[in-house]
Design an enzyme around this catalytic site. Structure first.
Site, PDB file in Angstrom:
ATOM      1  N   GLY A 190       0.807  -1.227   0.000  1.00  0.00           N
ATOM      2  CA  GLY A 190       0.000   0.000   0.000  1.00  0.00           C
ATOM      3  C   GLY A 190       0.834   1.268   0.000  1.00  0.00           C
ATOM      4  O   GLY A 190       0.308   2.364   0.141  1.00  0.00           O
ATOM      5  N   LYS A 208       7.451  18.445  -4.078  1.00  0.00           N
ATOM      6  CA  LYS A 208       7.827  18.781  -2.696  1.00  0.00           C
ATOM      7  C   LYS A 208       9.044  19.702  -2.674  1.00  0.00           C
ATOM      8  O   LYS A 208       9.122  20.629  -1.862  1.00  0.00           O
ATOM      9  CB  LYS A 208       8.080  17.497  -1.905  1.00  0.00           C
ATOM     10  CG  LYS A 208       6.788  16.687  -1.683  1.00  0.00           C
ATOM     11  CD  LYS A 208       7.063  15.301  -1.164  1.00  0.00           C
ATOM     12  CE  LYS A 208       5.778  14.529  -0.909  1.00  0.00           C
ATOM     13  NZ  LYS A 208       5.982  13.088  -0.720  1.00  0.00           N
TER      14      LYS A 208
HETATM   15  N1  HSE Z   1       3.522   9.130  -2.310  1.00  0.00           N
HETATM   16  C1  HSE Z   1       4.210   9.861  -1.288  1.00  0.00           C
HETATM   17  C2  HSE Z   1       5.441   9.103  -0.847  1.00  0.00           C
HETATM   18  C3  HSE Z   1       3.370  10.099  -0.059  1.00  0.00           C
HETATM   19  O1  HSE Z   1       5.643   7.946  -1.224  1.00  0.00           O
HETATM   20  O2  HSE Z   1       6.221   9.678  -0.087  1.00  0.00           O
HETATM   21  C4  HSE Z   1       2.506  11.303  -0.135  1.00  0.00           C
HETATM   22  O3  HSE Z   1       3.262  12.473  -0.261  1.00  0.00           O
END
Ligand code: HSE
Ligand code: NAP
Length: 432
Positions: A190, A208
């Site tokens: 998940g 980010k």
């Molecule tokens: N998909 C992102 C990660 C989590 O794997 O860090 C949500 O920002």
């Protein structure tokens, strides 16, 4: 705010994180009230499907499929946006701001592209838009950049900001698992989405980094300014050879400002195994901020998950509730003071690891090293890894000294054109 004792909250989205927010608001109500100094009351929740089963079921009268029900409700002071995706979330946030609502969002897709415009609109409107949960999940990083490190000049922000790829790379590094198998595992657990593109291609990390770089350098840096490259071409051999050279491989998000401008890039990096970032394994995130006064500061923790993300969201809700931010709007981005242009990737300088298959016969290495010499690229080491005497081919790894990205790209083209170069395997940048 509606009255001094109650803050009304509207929730946009009731998926994994939205359900977490609803649950904690309900189950930890007393503690949150004591901390915030006002009762936090969930007034309305926007969903797409009123009949869908939820992780945390709510009374039917709280749910609506009409955004206007939430925006027009005068008892709602703060909107928490946890829909995900750029559209319509960006429009909904702007509409909330226009309606005079404060906004808390976990949405890096939106903040990376529309953050500067949203924050400007919020400042004009005199409301706050806070977004701690958009980077690092439950690990504080936005707040420290906005407040705790405010007296510093930020030199660099480097980190692991995507848990899914860090899980995959950790499995490849420690257990020799190949990319496809590690990805499948991450999906079964998940961590990775059924469509893992945003994570494995470095897009999520680039979002980010845009958010972090904007804050760090007080410049409106958006996702399209950030160079990104994913992890799909890495092989178990690269981890093996990297380890022999004293490195591990991480997907790093790196932003730096120097006299020549701002760099913002996301790509796999060979980093020395004895650094703190190299030891950040599994789904964990870590961001190191390099500053003039405080030196290097490391933020480390859970970058995803409903509860860690809820922790960051509710901290922002409490911040707004307590009225702790000094200015109307947010202190997040000051587009007027900073440099706005990010260096093209071609101008970046670093070291490079290049793995390739070459013909095994006299004079081949001389041809290859000439390509580097002609482009003024200095070679730090050449290691011959494997020789197949039957097929007359060998695998070599070349590590360069610092060189310009554009020169390396030219070298890769020239190498590919050589008859003695059978295949260029992987090029990985090296950061010491
Ligand atoms: N998909 C992102 C990660 C989590 O794997 O860090 C949500 O920002
Ligand atoms: P999610 O489980 O997919 O939940 C999103 C919810 O929003 C879904 O229930 C979806 O409804 C609903 N939604 C989407 N568009 C809508 C619309 N137009 N109107 C009404 N409802 C709509 O996603 P999540 O994991 O909770 O993530 C939410 C946000 O938090 C994203 O921005 C994500 O990047 C961010 N975030 C998540 C994590 C994490 O660990 N999950 C960590 C940090 C940040 P349907 O169910 O009908 O599709």
């Amino acid at each position: 705010v509606t009255d001094s004792k109650t803050i009304g909250i509207g929730l946009l989205g009731l998926g994994g994180v939205g359900s977490g927010v609803a649950r904690v608001l309900t189950e930890k109500g007393e503690q949150l009230t004591a901390t915030a100094g006002a009762k936090l009351v969930l007034r309305r929740v926007l969903v797409r499907d009123l009949t869908k089963e939820r992780d945390f079921p709510l009374p039917a009268n709280l749910l609506t499929t009409d955004l206007d029900d939430v925006l027009a409700d005068p008892s709602i002071d703060i909107l928490v946006e946890v829909l995900g995706g750029q559209t319509p979330a960006n429009e909904y946030i702007l509409r909330a701001v226009s309606a005079g609502k404060h906004v808390v969002t976990a949405n890096k897709d939106v903040m990376a592209r529309y953050g500067p415009a949203i924050l400007e609109a919020a400042a004009e409107q005199g409301v706050q838009v806070l977004y701690e949960a958009s980077v690092g999940g439950g690990t504080p990083i936005i707040g420290p950049l906005q407040r705790d490190l405010a007296a510093n000049e930020i030199i660099a922000v480097n980190g692991i900001v995507n848990g899914t790829t860090n899980y995959i790379l950790t499995r490849m590094a420690h257990d020799g698992v190949d990319f496809a198998e590690a990805l499948k595992e991450a999906q079964d657990l998940g961590y990775a989405e059924p469509d893992p593109t945003n994570d494995v291609e470095g897009i999520d990390a680039a979002y980010k980094l845009a958010v972090l770089a904007s804050l760090a350098f007080q410049a409106p840096i958006v996702d399209t300014d950030v160079y990104h490259e994913g992890i799909t071409s890495l092989t178990a051999r690269d981890f093996l050879y990297g380890r022999e050279l004293g490195y591990t491989i991480k997907l790093m998000a790196m932003a730096r400002r120097d006299d020549h401008g701002i760099e913002a890039r996301v790509h796999p990096v060979l980093i020395p195994v004895d650094t703190m970032i190299a030891k950040v394994d599994g789904v964990l995130n870590a961001v190191e901020v390099e500053t003039d006064l405080a030196g290097k500061v490391l933020f480390h923790g859970q970058g995803a998950g409903a509860m860690p993300t809820t922790s960051a969201i509710l901290a922002d809700v409490i911040t707004i509730t307590k009225g702790q931010m000094e200015r109307p709007g947010t202190t997040a981005v000051a587009p007027t003071t900073g440099e706005t242009s990010v260096k093209p990737m071609a101008d970046v300088e670093t070291k490079y690891y290049i793995r390739m298959n070459i013909a095994e016969r006299p004079g081949v290495l001389a041809q290859i090293t000439r390509v580097f010499g002609d482009l003024q690229i200095s070679i730090a080491s050449v290691i011959q890894k494997e020789i197949d005497f039957k097929a007359l081919r060998a695998e070599i790894v070349i590590v360069t000294n610092r060189a310009r990205e554009s020169s390396i790209q030219n070298a890769l083209q020239d190498l590919a054109a050589l008859e003695v170069v059978l295949e260029i395997g992987t090029m990985i940048r090296v950061e010491d």
